[in-house]
Scaffold this motif. Structure first.
Motif, short mmCIF file in Angstrom:
data_model
loop_
_atom_site.label_atom_id
_atom_site.label_comp_id
_atom_site.label_asym_id
_atom_site.label_seq_id
_atom_site.Cartn_x
_atom_site.Cartn_y
_atom_site.Cartn_z
N LYS A 83 0.38 -0.70 0.23
CA LYS A 83 -0.08 0.29 -0.16
C LYS A 83 0.56 1.53 -0.13
CE LYS A 83 -3.87 1.49 2.62
NZ LYS A 83 -4.25 2.21 3.58
N GLY A 84 0.23 2.24 -0.99
CA GLY A 84 1.12 3.08 -0.78
C GLY A 84 2.58 3.67 -1.46
N LEU A 200 8.50 9.05 0.15
CA LEU A 200 9.88 10.13 -0.23
C LEU A 200 9.23 10.26 -2.45
CD1 LEU A 200 12.43 8.44 1.47
CD2 LEU A 200 11.14 10.58 2.01
N ARG A 201 9.68 11.21 -2.26
CA ARG A 201 9.96 11.96 -3.42
C ARG A 201 10.89 11.82 -4.45
NH1 ARG A 201 5.21 10.35 -1.59
NH2 ARG A 201 3.70 10.81 -1.39
N GLN A 202 10.66 11.76 -6.00
CA GLN A 202 12.30 12.19 -6.89
C GLN A 202 11.42 12.33 -7.86
OE1 GLN A 202 15.83 12.84 -6.99
NE2 GLN A 202 14.96 13.95 -8.44
N HIS A 212 2.86 15.61 -5.72
CA HIS A 212 2.25 15.89 -4.70
C HIS A 212 1.16 14.61 -4.67
CE1 HIS A 212 1.14 15.30 -9.19
NE2 HIS A 212 -0.67 15.10 -8.73
N ALA A 213 1.59 13.83 -5.03
CA ALA A 213 0.58 12.28 -5.36
C ALA A 213 -0.01 12.05 -3.23
CB ALA A 213 1.24 10.75 -5.15
N HIS A 215 0.60 9.64 0.48
CA HIS A 215 1.49 8.66 0.32
C HIS A 215 0.20 7.31 0.31
CE1 HIS A 215 3.99 11.05 1.82
NE2 HIS A 215 3.95 11.43 3.71
N SER A 216 -0.91 7.60 0.88
CA SER A 216 -1.81 6.40 0.57
C SER A 216 -1.70 5.70 -1.14
CB SER A 216 -2.99 6.76 1.50
OG SER A 216 -4.05 7.71 0.52
N GLU A 217 -1.49 6.68 -1.98
CA GLU A 217 -1.95 6.00 -2.79
C GLU A 217 -0.96 5.19 -3.42
OE1 GLU A 217 -0.90 8.03 -7.83
OE2 GLU A 217 -2.57 9.37 -6.55
N THR A 218 -1.60 3.95 -4.24
CA THR A 218 -0.37 2.97 -4.67
C THR A 218 0.41 3.14 -6.22
OG1 THR A 218 -1.19 1.80 -2.91
CG2 THR A 218 -0.14 0.80 -4.19
N GLY A 219 1.23 2.50 -6.11
CA GLY A 219 0.91 2.92 -7.72
C GLY A 219 2.33 4.17 -8.45
N ALA A 220 3.16 4.30 -9.39
CA ALA A 220 2.93 5.70 -9.86
C ALA A 220 2.44 6.08 -10.90
CB ALA A 220 4.16 4.75 -10.44
#
Length: 220
Positions: A83-84, A200-202, A212-213, A215-220
């Motif tokens: 998840k996430g 974390l993001r890149q 901006h996604a 943390h709970s959003e799963t997948g790219a």
């Protein structure tokens, strides 16, 4: 230049591979000659070191762990979720990769095995990434055993010990020590990217979710 740009990710990684392989070669050669000097033996030429068991073992024990990691990662991400994580398949429902290729027999842009392959050929193709990594892992595992046995035997001979075959070397603690010290780090790295991509993001990276996604959003 456009041809290079469209293949830049692969080309840069291959270039870095060769740079670091040369680094391994030259530093390994220096280390080998240092050890030979400690035993009162003449230095070894670079050409001889390239084909030596010492260099082969250093290369193949690392390849073994890398292709084990990648093969397992391909298989695990086909069935498991996180998840996430940007590395995970959807938590519910199907992913585009799940679609049956047999429905695309008439797609002119589909790869040859999809359009014309027999049932067996298509099965091999739809599992070809994991199979390829698995075969290279097994080859690297065997080469690690062969070159490691030769290096181990040379060391044993210097101390009056007995030589060993590749099969005998696989049964030693040294072989598994060399393997496990690499395997553990590979799966730690996988866990880091799977877990790290939750929070974390890149920006711009395909391995990251949009900045901006949630943390709970799963997948790219």
């Amino acid at each position: 230049m456009r041809w290079i740009r469209l293949r830049s990710l692969l080309l840069i990684n291959l270039a870095l591979f060769f740079v670091f392989l040369l680094g391994l070669l030259f530093t390994g050669h220096a280390q080998e000659n240092s050890e030979l000097a400690d035993h009162g033996q003449p230095p070894q030429s670079l050409g001889r070191y390239v084909v030596s068991s010492s260099f082969g073992e250093a290369v193949f024990e690392n390849w073994e762990s890398e292709f084990l990691q990648m093969g397992m990662y391909v298989l695990l991400t086909a069935y498991l979720v996180q998840k996430g994580s940007a590395e995970s398949r959807p938590l519910e429902g199907s992913a585009p990769q799940d679609e049956d290729p047999r429905k695309h027999r008439n797609d002119t842009s589909a790869p040859w095995p999809v359009r014309h392959g027999s049932a067996g050929v298509l099965w091999l193709y739809e599992n070809s990434l994991a199979i390829a990594f698995g075969l290279v892992f097994l080859l690297s595992f065997w080469l690690h055993a062969v070159t490691g046995a030769a290096a181990f035997s040379e060391e044993q001979a210097q101390h009056g010990g007995e030589t060993v075959t590749a099969w005998q070397y696989v049964q030693t603690s040294q072989f598994w020590y060399e393997s496990f010290q690499n395997w553990q780090s590979e799966f730690l790295a996988v866990a880091a990217i799977v877990g790290g991509s939750v929070y974390l993001r890149q920006r711009r990276s395909a391995q990251s979710k949009p900045v901006h996604a949630p943390h709970s959003e799963t997948g790219a």
